[in-house]
Design an enzyme around this catalytic site. Structure first.
Site, mmCIF file in Angstrom:
data_model
loop_
_atom_site.group_PDB
_atom_site.id
_atom_site.type_symbol
_atom_site.label_atom_id
_atom_site.label_comp_id
_atom_site.label_asym_id
_atom_site.label_seq_id
_atom_site.Cartn_x
_atom_site.Cartn_y
_atom_site.Cartn_z
ATOM 1 N N THR A 178 5.041 -11.470 9.581
ATOM 2 C CA THR A 178 3.828 -10.677 9.807
ATOM 3 C C THR A 178 2.837 -11.395 10.692
ATOM 4 O OG1 THR A 178 4.072 -9.525 7.722
ATOM 5 C CG2 THR A 178 1.849 -9.628 8.625
ATOM 6 N N TYR A 235 3.006 -1.897 9.428
ATOM 7 C CA TYR A 235 3.069 -2.530 10.754
ATOM 8 C C TYR A 235 4.498 -3.001 10.950
ATOM 9 C CZ TYR A 235 3.069 -6.478 7.658
ATOM 10 O OH TYR A 235 3.393 -7.338 6.646
ATOM 11 N N THR A 267 6.368 -14.135 5.097
ATOM 12 C CA THR A 267 5.994 -14.660 3.771
ATOM 13 C C THR A 267 7.035 -14.348 2.710
ATOM 14 O OG1 THR A 267 4.764 -12.623 3.308
ATOM 15 C CG2 THR A 267 3.523 -14.501 4.256
ATOM 16 N N ASP A 268 7.923 -13.368 2.947
ATOM 17 C CA ASP A 268 8.860 -12.967 1.884
ATOM 18 C C ASP A 268 9.733 -14.126 1.402
ATOM 19 O OD1 ASP A 268 7.846 -10.489 2.373
ATOM 20 O OD2 ASP A 268 9.768 -9.473 2.517
ATOM 21 N N LYS A 296 5.603 -16.558 -3.485
ATOM 22 C CA LYS A 296 4.818 -15.367 -3.121
ATOM 23 C C LYS A 296 4.620 -14.557 -4.395
ATOM 24 C CE LYS A 296 4.663 -11.472 0.098
ATOM 25 N NZ LYS A 296 5.328 -10.855 1.290
ATOM 26 N N GLU A 356 17.672 -21.265 -26.743
ATOM 27 C CA GLU A 356 18.239 -19.891 -26.701
ATOM 28 C C GLU A 356 19.751 -19.887 -26.467
ATOM 29 O OE1 GLU A 356 14.437 -17.870 -27.054
ATOM 30 O OE2 GLU A 356 16.514 -17.266 -27.403
HETATM 31 N N1 LIG Z 1 3.610 -10.981 5.179
HETATM 32 C C1 LIG Z 1 4.823 -11.063 5.729
HETATM 33 O O1 LIG Z 1 5.139 -11.948 6.503
HETATM 34 C C2 LIG Z 1 5.837 -10.019 5.277
HETATM 35 C C3 LIG Z 1 6.592 -9.465 6.468
HETATM 36 C C4 LIG Z 1 8.103 -9.573 6.335
HETATM 37 N N2 LIG Z 1 8.594 -8.883 5.125
HETATM 38 C C5 LIG Z 1 8.515 -11.041 6.318
HETATM 39 O O2 LIG Z 1 8.661 -11.614 5.273
HETATM 40 O O3 LIG Z 1 8.735 -11.599 7.366
#
Ligand SMILES: NC(=O)CC[C@H](N)C(=O)O
Length: 329
Positions: A13, A27, A93-94, A166, A286
Site C-alpha cells: 500500500t 485502492y 503490511t499483510d 498486523k 492440554e
Molecule cells: N496496507 C497494506 O500494505 C495492505 C496492502 C496489501 N494487502 C499488501 O499487504 O501488500
C-alpha cells in the site's frame, strides 16, 4: 558525510494509489515505483543519502518463499557493503511480520534493517506512508538502531520484527506486539525503552547465505467442530512440519489428535501454536507433547512459527533441537 541508506521496494500500500483522495481503504497496492516514492520525499536528504532499488512490485499477501529468499540474499549482500549503513524495505503490511522475522533469523549484520509500510495509499487524505518512510530511513540511518534485530517502523513506533504482527487491517495503528514496541521515533529521533532478548541476526545459527531452499510448512486452524480434512491433505502434500493454530492454550480437538500423531509417525514435525491473539503455549499443557513428540511454539503466532520452522528445518529435523530453537528465537 550522511549515512547511506538503501531502500529496497517490494510493493504494498505504501506504493499504492487510489482513484481519489477520499479512497483511504479502496485502492490498488503496488503501483508507485521506488524512485517516485523517494522523489516525493525530499526531506529524506536531511537524514541520509538514499538510493532505491525495485526488488518486486507486489501486494505482500502474494509473497512466496522464493521472494523471501531473493530479498534475503539482496539484503545480505548490501549489508556486507562498507558503503551501506542501513537498509529500509518498503513492503505490504499483510505479510510484513513474516518477512521481518525471516530476515531477523537469517541476515548476519548489526546494521539496521527496517521494514515499513502504510495503511493508506499516498493518494489518500492523511496518508501515513510518507511519515512512516521518513521515520524508517531515519531509524536505518541511526547507529543506535543497530544490533536490535530487524525492525518495523509504523505509526511512530519502532517494533521488533520478531514480536510484531498486523493487529487490525483498517487503522493506521495497525501493528502490535504482545510485549510492546522497542521504542518510538518522533521527528527523526529514536526513543528506546527495551531491547530484544531472543537470538537474532549476528547471534543466529541460521544464515541466509547458506539457505538455498525452504521446506514446505503449512498451518491448520483449530475451531469448534474441527475435522481432519486439512491435516490429512497437508500430510498427503508432503509437508515437513504442520503448525496447528489451536484454540486457547493451543489445544487440539480430540477428533484431530490421532491424525496429528499419524503425521508425526510419518516424520512430519507437529508444532502447537495458538489461534488466540497473544498466545503462550507451554509443553504438555492440554496435550502430552513429550509423549507425542510434538513441539510447542510458545509465544509465536502461527504465521511466525511457520517462518521459524522452515528456517530451523534447513538445519535439523530433530524435534528436541526444534524445541530448543523455539525457546531461543
Ligand atoms: N496496507 C497494506 O500494505 C495492505 C496492502 C496489501 N494487502 C499488501 O499487504 O501488500
Amino acid at each position: 558525510a550522511k549515512p547511506h541508506v538503501v531502500v529496497l521496494a517490494t510493493g504494498g500500500t505504501i506504493a499504492g494509489a487510489g482513484a481519489s483522495a477520499a479512497n483511504s481503504a479502496t485502492y490498488a497496492a503496488a503501483k508507485v515505483p521506488v524512485d517516485k516514492l523517494l522523489a516525493g520525499l525530499p526531506e529524506l536528504a536531511n537524514v541520509a543519502k538514499v538510493s532505491g532499488e525495485q526488488v518486486f512490485q507486489i501486494a505482500s499477501e502474494s509473497f512466496t518463499n522464493d521472494h523471501l529468499l531473493k530479498l534475503g540474499q539482496r539484503v545480505s549482500a548490501l549489508a556486507k557493503q562498507a558503503d551501506v549503513d542501513g537498509i529500509v524495505i518498503t513492503h505490504g503490511t499483510d505479510t510484513m511480520e513474516e518477512t521481518a522475522y525471516f530476515l531477523n533469523l537469517t541476515v548476519h549484520t548489526n546494521k539496521p534493517i527496517v521494514l515499513v509500510g502504510s495503511m493508506r495509499p499516498g493518494t489518500a487524505l492523511s496518508a501515513d506512508g510518507a511519515l512512516n518512510l521518513y521515520s524508517a530511513v531515519s531509524v536505518a540511518a541511526s547507529k543506535d538502531a543497530g544490533g536490535k534485530g530487524v525492525l518495523i517502523t509504523m505509526n511512530d513506533e519502532i517494533q521488533s520484527g520478531r514480536d510484531v504482527h498486523k493487529h487490525i487491517n483498517i487503522k493506521t495503528e495497525a501493528f502490535k506486539s504482545q510485549w510492546g514496541p522497542l521504542g518510538m521515533v518522533v521527528e527523526g529521533k529514536n526513543y528506546w525503552f527495551r531491547a530484544p532478548v531472543k537470538r537474532h541476526t549476528t547471534q543466529s545459527e541460521f544464515n541466509i547465505d547458506d539457505i538455498k531452499a525452504l521446506p514446505a510448512v503449512d498451518i491448520v486452524y483449530g475451531y469448534s467442530n474441527m475435522n481432519t480434512t486439512g491435516i490429512e491433505a497437508y500430510g498427503k502434500a508432503g509437508v515437513k512440519a504442520l503448525i496447528h493454530a489451536g484454540t486457547g492454550n493451543g489445544s487440539v480437538a480430540a477428533q484431530a489428535v490421532e491424525s496429528l500423531k499419524t503425521l508425526r509417525g510419518q516424520g512430519v514435525q507437529i508444532i502447537r501454536s495458538a489461534r488466540v491473539p497473544d498466545g503462550f503455549v507451554l509443553r504438555n499443557a492440554e496435550q502430552p507433547d513429550d509423549k507425542y513428540d510434538w513441539v510447542v511454539a510458545h509465544d509465536l503466532r502461527p504465521q511466525k512459527a511457520r517462518i521459524l520452522a522452515m528456517v530451523a528445518l534447513t538445519k535439523t529435523n530433530d524435534s528436541k533441537e526444534l524445541q530448543r530453537i523455539f525457546w531461543e528465537y
